[in-house]
Design a protein around this motif. Structure first.
Motif, PDB file in Angstrom:
ATOM      1  N   LYS A 129      37.373  33.052  32.700  1.00 50.18           N
ATOM      2  CA  LYS A 129      36.501  34.084  33.249  1.00 50.18           C
ATOM      3  C   LYS A 129      37.118  35.474  33.001  1.00 50.18           C
ATOM      4  CE  LYS A 129      35.459  34.346  37.595  1.00 50.18           C
ATOM      5  NZ  LYS A 129      35.658  33.716  38.870  1.00 50.18           N
TER       6      LYS A 129
ATOM      7  N   ARG B 160      37.264  39.148  34.490  1.00 51.23           N
ATOM      8  CA  ARG B 160      36.892  39.991  35.649  1.00 51.23           C
ATOM      9  C   ARG B 160      37.166  41.442  35.281  1.00 51.23           C
ATOM     10  NH1 ARG B 160      40.015  35.952  39.591  1.00 51.23           N
ATOM     11  NH2 ARG B 160      41.776  37.119  38.769  1.00 51.23           N
TER      12      ARG B 160
ATOM     13  N   ASP C  80      37.327  45.524  36.295  1.00 53.29           N
ATOM     14  CA  ASP C  80      37.420  46.532  37.366  1.00 53.29           C
ATOM     15  C   ASP C  80      37.663  47.859  36.632  1.00 53.29           C
ATOM     16  OD1 ASP C  80      38.061  48.194  39.437  1.00 53.29           O
ATOM     17  OD2 ASP C  80      40.059  47.323  39.782  1.00 53.29           O
TER      18      ASP C  80
ATOM     19  N   ALA D 291      41.716  33.064  34.565  1.00 52.25           N
ATOM     20  CA  ALA D 291      40.946  34.310  34.639  1.00 52.25           C
ATOM     21  C   ALA D 291      41.698  35.423  33.926  1.00 52.25           C
ATOM     22  CB  ALA D 291      40.717  34.686  36.093  1.00 52.25           C
TER      23      ALA D 291
ATOM     24  N   ASP E   9      41.953  39.594  33.770  1.00 48.26           N
ATOM     25  CA  ASP E   9      41.587  40.814  34.504  1.00 48.26           C
ATOM     26  C   ASP E   9      41.621  41.998  33.562  1.00 48.26           C
ATOM     27  OD1 ASP E   9      41.102  40.208  37.298  1.00 48.26           O
ATOM     28  OD2 ASP E   9      43.107  39.312  37.188  1.00 48.26           O
TER      29      ASP E   9
END
Ligand code: ADP
Length: 462
Positions: free
Chosen positions: A334, A336, A338, A371, A373
């Motif tokens: 995944k 993610r 930000d 994941a 980031d």
């Protein structure tokens, strides 16, 4: 102050030599002045001895002789002048001066001269610090003497101002030398600074040359010729890579097309199909390497940010991550995001390439279910792009090398995944061309963290 700098060393040598030269000159003047004054005293004493001898030849009466001798020393007396005078015959002393007013010797302690001394007409008495002159008339011996101690004192006193002025002169000369050496070395400092800024891919780079006709101009010219030779070699190398990759492109495309066509043939045996599929994989890998080399040679030629515009890094990063999320999902990974809006100036297509390469690596090294980031933020004036994963991480000894061309930590694994060790090298070249700094960390908790910091100079307010 840097004590190993040329300026300091030259200054230290100059000041030391100046100090030695000053001491030598002072000593030379001291010795010469003392020598000259001793010679004067000696001449004076010789003259006086001859005068007294002349008197002694005329007056045999001691009282009369004494009066005449004292007349010679008028208006002072031998004692007041600090001199010694003695007239003696084989039977005894006819005249001897009294203790001198300066108290530097005692006439009673003065020994009789040897025959040799009398013959030479002169003697030096080191312990008493005195010199004597002798003259004879008949069987009479005339001795006159004087102390040399006042001479030393006089000369020292005379040269005292010179000694006191020495530190001031030395300080002034050293200060002047400090400024002059600084000025003389200024071109060297400028050359060093310019050399620091030269990168091999800047083909027009050269060091500043000041036409002074001195060694520094010769140095700058030689260095410029050397830089030119290196730049030519680098440029030749770059052109060779560019030409070679260009030449390889077409045959590889042809091979790829033909292999794909062959693979479409249903009558192939399973073994032949497997061999052809493996060949196709290798050809695709070669094509990727050729693409990477072409990209690097273009970057080396300074094409990195030919199109510089101000754009929002966060939007570019999020869009790219979205485009790559399918690839990530295939591996069960995944992404993610930000990302806070932050503007940078540069070539968006090239910066996108950096994000793609970093995300691609992160996906490749992430375990299924992991994941990634992606963070974009304004960090102390720098635009920061950070991509971290939960993968295997990078061994500490490999960290300094991963941005090198063709460097791969695990060659076999990287090869299986289609990597050639060029992705990070391309990312670094693009970052350098944008004045950005790319770095990698491998935290103890695992995974890898890649950070790209864009320099504030390239930041433009929204
Ligand atoms: P490649 O095309 O082989 O991936 P790169 O230049 O992209 O070449 O990366 C160089 C090496 O750095 C890779 O072989 C890999 O071992 C290591 N590396 C790069 N990114 C990561 C990551 N996210 N996690 C672990 N290792 C990585």
């Amino acid at each position: 102050m840097n004590t190993r700098s040329l300026r300091f060393q030259l200054l230290a040598w100059y000041s030391s030599l100046l100090l030695v030269a000053f001491a030598a000159v002072w000593l030379l003047i001291f010795v010469a002045a003392r020598q000259s004054l001793v010679q004067n005293l000696r001449d004076l004493l010789s003259r006086r001895a001859r005068q007294i001898a002349h008197l002694a030849g005329q007056y045999s009466e001691p009282a009369e002789l004494e009066r005449e001798i004292r007349q010679l020393y008028a208006p002072d007396s031998p004692e007041a002048q600090g001199r010694f005078a003695r007239v003696s015959s084989p039977d005894g002393t006819l005249f001897v001066s009294g203790p001198p007013a300066n108290g530097l010797f005692n006439p009673a302690d003065i020994p009789k001269p040897s025959d040799n001394e009398i013959r030479s007409g002169f003697a030096r008495h080191k312990p008493l610090q005195m010199i004597f002159a002798y003259a004879t008339v008949g069987d009479l011996l005339v001795e006159v003497g004087g102390s040399t101690a006042p001479i030393k004192e006089d000369v020292s006193r005379m040269l005292l101002p010179l000694l006191l002025a020495a530190p001031v002169l030395l300080l002034l000369a050293s200060g002047g030398a400090y400024l002059l050496i600084g000025r003389a070395l200024q071109p060297v400092v400028r050359i060093a600074r310019s050399a620091e800024e030269i990168t091999l891919h800047k083909t027009d780079a050269a060091l500043p040359v000041v036409q002074t006709g001195d060694e520094i101009e010769a140095l700058a010219l030689s260095l410029n010729r050397m830089i030119q030779r290196i730049q030519d070699a680098v440029e030749n190398n770059r052109r060779f890579v560019a030409d070679a990759s260009h030449e390889l492109k077409t045959p590889l495309a042809v091979m790829r097309g033909e292999l794909e066509m062959l693979l479409r043939n249903d009558s192939l045996s399973p073994a032949a199909r497997e061999t052809l599929a493996s060949n196709l994989e290798e050809v695709e890998r070669l094509s990727r390497i050729v693409q990477g080399l072409t990209a690097l040679s273009r970057l080396d030629a300074g094409e990195a940010n030919a199109e510089s515009v101000v754009f929002d890094l966060s939007r570019l990063a999020v869009t790219t991550a979205d485009q790559m999320s399918l690839l990530a999902e295939d591996k069960g990974v995944k992404i993610r995001s930000d990302a806070k809006p932050v503007s940078i100036a540069g070539d968006p297509a090239r910066i996108k390439q950096v994000i793609v390469n970093l995300l691609d690596n992160a996906i490749k090294h992430s375990p299924a279910g992991g994941a990634i980031d992606l963070r974009v933020a304004d960090e102390g004036g720098h635009a920061l792009l950070q991509i971290s994963d939960e993968g295997s991480g990078i061994p500490a000894e490999a960290l300094p090398k991963i941005f090198e061309r063709f460097y791969r930590v695990d060659k076999a694994r990287s090869r299986d995944e289609g990597g050639a060790g060029l992705g990070l090298a391309i990312a670094k070249s693009i970052c350098q061309a944008h004045g950005a700094e790319i770095s990698a960390e491998s935290p103890r908790r695992g995974g890898a963290v890649f950070k790209v910091r864009f320099s504030p100079a390239r930041l433009t307010p929204d």
